[in-house]
Design a protein around this motif. Structure first.
Motif, PDB file in Angstrom:
ATOM      1  N   GLU A  76       0.822  -1.213   0.000  1.00 47.86           N
ATOM      2  CA  GLU A  76       0.000   0.000   0.000  1.00 47.86           C
ATOM      3  C   GLU A  76       0.856   1.265   0.000  1.00 47.86           C
ATOM      4  O   GLU A  76       0.430   2.310  -0.485  1.00 47.86           O
ATOM      5  CB  GLU A  76      -0.928   0.033   1.232  1.00 47.86           C
ATOM      6  CG  GLU A  76      -2.016  -0.993   1.236  1.00 47.86           C
ATOM      7  CD  GLU A  76      -1.634  -2.296   1.930  1.00 47.86           C
ATOM      8  OE1 GLU A  76      -2.531  -3.101   2.199  1.00 47.86           O
ATOM      9  OE2 GLU A  76      -0.419  -2.511   2.214  1.00 47.86           O
ATOM     10  N   GLY A  77       2.061   1.164   0.542  1.00 47.50           N
ATOM     11  CA  GLY A  77       2.948   2.317   0.633  1.00 47.50           C
ATOM     12  C   GLY A  77       3.967   2.409  -0.484  1.00 47.50           C
ATOM     13  O   GLY A  77       4.696   3.396  -0.587  1.00 47.50           O
ATOM     14  N   LEU A  78       4.046   1.393  -1.330  1.00 47.69           N
ATOM     15  CA  LEU A  78       5.008   1.419  -2.431  1.00 47.69           C
ATOM     16  C   LEU A  78       4.707   2.598  -3.354  1.00 47.69           C
ATOM     17  O   LEU A  78       5.611   3.309  -3.789  1.00 47.69           O
ATOM     18  CB  LEU A  78       4.966   0.102  -3.207  1.00 47.69           C
ATOM     19  CG  LEU A  78       6.029  -0.076  -4.283  1.00 47.69           C
ATOM     20  CD1 LEU A  78       7.435  -0.022  -3.687  1.00 47.69           C
ATOM     21  CD2 LEU A  78       5.812  -1.383  -5.023  1.00 47.69           C
ATOM     22  N   SER A  79       3.431   2.805  -3.635  1.00 47.98           N
ATOM     23  CA  SER A  79       2.986   3.926  -4.449  1.00 47.98           C
ATOM     24  C   SER A  79       1.506   4.134  -4.162  1.00 47.98           C
ATOM     25  O   SER A  79       0.708   3.215  -4.338  1.00 47.98           O
ATOM     26  CB  SER A  79       3.189   3.614  -5.937  1.00 47.98           C
ATOM     27  OG  SER A  79       2.531   4.564  -6.743  1.00 47.98           O
ATOM     28  N   THR A  80       1.156   5.320  -3.736  1.00 39.86           N
ATOM     29  CA  THR A  80      -0.248   5.576  -3.385  1.00 39.86           C
ATOM     30  C   THR A  80      -1.175   5.529  -4.595  1.00 39.86           C
ATOM     31  O   THR A  80      -2.359   5.247  -4.456  1.00 39.86           O
ATOM     32  CB  THR A  80      -0.409   6.937  -2.690  1.00 39.86           C
ATOM     33  OG1 THR A  80       0.115   7.966  -3.541  1.00 39.86           O
ATOM     34  CG2 THR A  80       0.330   6.950  -1.357  1.00 39.86           C
ATOM     35  N   ASP A  81      -0.611   5.775  -5.782  1.00 39.47           N
ATOM     36  CA  ASP A  81      -1.444   5.786  -6.988  1.00 39.47           C
ATOM     37  C   ASP A  81      -1.196   4.598  -7.916  1.00 39.47           C
ATOM     38  O   ASP A  81      -1.710   4.555  -9.025  1.00 39.47           O
ATOM     39  CB  ASP A  81      -1.264   7.092  -7.750  1.00 39.47           C
ATOM     40  CG  ASP A  81       0.177   7.311  -8.221  1.00 39.47           C
ATOM     41  OD1 ASP A  81       1.047   6.441  -7.983  1.00 39.47           O
ATOM     42  OD2 ASP A  81       0.426   8.364  -8.835  1.00 39.47           O
ATOM     43  N   GLY A  82      -0.391   3.621  -7.478  1.00 41.04           N
ATOM     44  CA  GLY A  82      -0.119   2.447  -8.301  1.00 41.04           C
ATOM     45  C   GLY A  82       0.781   2.731  -9.486  1.00 41.04           C
ATOM     46  O   GLY A  82       0.791   1.974 -10.457  1.00 41.04           O
TER      47      GLY A  82
END
Length: 154
Positions: A76-82
């Motif tokens: 979930e924290g890798l990228s907030t927008d995917g």
């Protein structure tokens, strides 16, 4: 039960847990960060992979009592927008079948690519070894890691 505060996905998160509680269960049950999956429970499959100070680790065997100031990153924290290059490559190549192992695969790949910007096929296979995919999407996973490395290099 002791109280803990950990830095997870850039935020301080507080919770109460037994000393021997695995990080995986805190993430899922206490903090509702359910992208990290339970697979085998013995750190052999990779479904529970998260980053600990940028290094891929298996959260099912990491007791919260040994953690303090480390930076923990979940899917979930890798990228907030995917939009992380690894996530983009996964979508571009339509990697997931059932998808269960994919957060662990992505977390392993992203940690690996942060250290090796131009991996060979052997490098990719070695880095991803130990992340089990029940659907056997290994060729697509390897291809996506290569595509992600190209995205990260450009």
């Amino acid at each position: 039960m002791p109280n803990y505060t950990l830095q997870i996905n850039g935020e301080k998160k507080s919770f109460t847990a037994d000393e021997d509680t695995p990080l995986l269960w805190v993430l899922r049950d206490e903090l509702n960060l359910v992208g990290t999956k339970f697979g085998c429970g013995i750190a052999q499959c990779g479904a529970c992979t998260v980053h600990l100070d940028g290094v891929a680790v298996r959260s099912c065997q990491l007791q919260v009592s040994i953690l303090s100031d480390e930076k923990i990153t979940t899917i979930e924290g890798l990228s907030t927008d995917g939009k992380h290059p690894v996530q983009e490559a996964w979508k571009e190549l339509d990697v997931p079948q059932c998808g269960y192992c994919q957060s662990g695969q992505i977390m392993t790949a992203s940690a690996f690519l942060s250290q090796n910007k131009n991996p060979s096929e052997d490098d990719i296979r070695e880095a991803m070894n130990g992340n089990i995919c029940r659907c056997a999407s290994y060729n697509r996973i390897e291809n996506a890691v290569k595509v992600a490395s190209e995205k990260m290099s450009s």
